[in-house]
Design a protein around this motif. Structure first.
Motif, mmCIF file in Angstrom:
data_model
loop_
_atom_site.group_PDB
_atom_site.id
_atom_site.type_symbol
_atom_site.label_atom_id
_atom_site.label_comp_id
_atom_site.label_asym_id
_atom_site.label_seq_id
_atom_site.Cartn_x
_atom_site.Cartn_y
_atom_site.Cartn_z
ATOM 1 N N MET A 106 0.906 -1.013 -0.014
ATOM 2 C CA MET A 106 -0.107 -0.086 -0.097
ATOM 3 C C MET A 106 0.758 1.316 0.115
ATOM 4 N N LEU A 107 1.806 1.311 0.661
ATOM 5 C CA LEU A 107 2.584 2.482 0.771
ATOM 6 C C LEU A 107 3.604 2.609 -0.488
ATOM 7 N N ARG A 109 2.673 1.659 -3.452
ATOM 8 C CA ARG A 109 1.880 2.081 -4.616
ATOM 9 C C ARG A 109 1.303 3.511 -4.128
ATOM 10 N N ARG A 110 1.186 4.046 -3.042
ATOM 11 C CA ARG A 110 0.983 5.382 -2.617
ATOM 12 C C ARG A 110 1.934 6.427 -2.996
ATOM 13 N N PHE A 111 3.304 6.225 -2.758
ATOM 14 C CA PHE A 111 4.310 6.943 -2.770
ATOM 15 C C PHE A 111 5.220 6.681 -4.105
#
Length: 112
Positions: A106-107, A109-111
């Motif tokens: 998740m991190l 993909r976000r950053f």
């Protein structure tokens, strides 16, 4: 398994992984040197160096998150007072590893 057998096994594993890591570093360095000698485009070299740096940052983030989650799992085991290895302990450790992997995904993909 006797305790005197563990030391040679761990030593063998450490030496094997150390040699593998050194060979990987040498091959990567040699590849970069060849690329710099052949490539005349400064932009391509910059892109490759930046992508390597980004990959290294993501790798550090991944292993940091996984280590943190495993520490939390071991902390839960300690607080719960479990002394023996049983399916519940293994399930907790695998679950924290899986949660760490999902958190990294998740991190990233976000950053990323």
């Amino acid at each position: 398994m006797d305790k005197s057998e563990i030391i040679p096994i761990v030593l063998f594993l450490c030496i094997t992984f150390g040699i593998t890591y050194i060979v990987r570093l040498l091959v990567t360095a040699r590849l970069r040197i060849k690329m710099l000698q052949v490539c005349s485009s400064k932009e391509l070299v910059d892109v490759v160096v930046q992508s390597d740096a980004r990959r290294d940052q993501m790798s550090a983030l991944r292993w940091g998150i996984l280590t943190l989650m495993e520490a939390i799992g071991f902390g839960i085991i300690q607080v719960a007072g479990w002394d023996d290895v049983n399916p519940g302990v293994v399930a907790l450790l695998l679950g924290t590893f899986g949660l760490g992997s999902l958190l990294f995904f998740m991190l990233a993909r976000r950053f990323g």
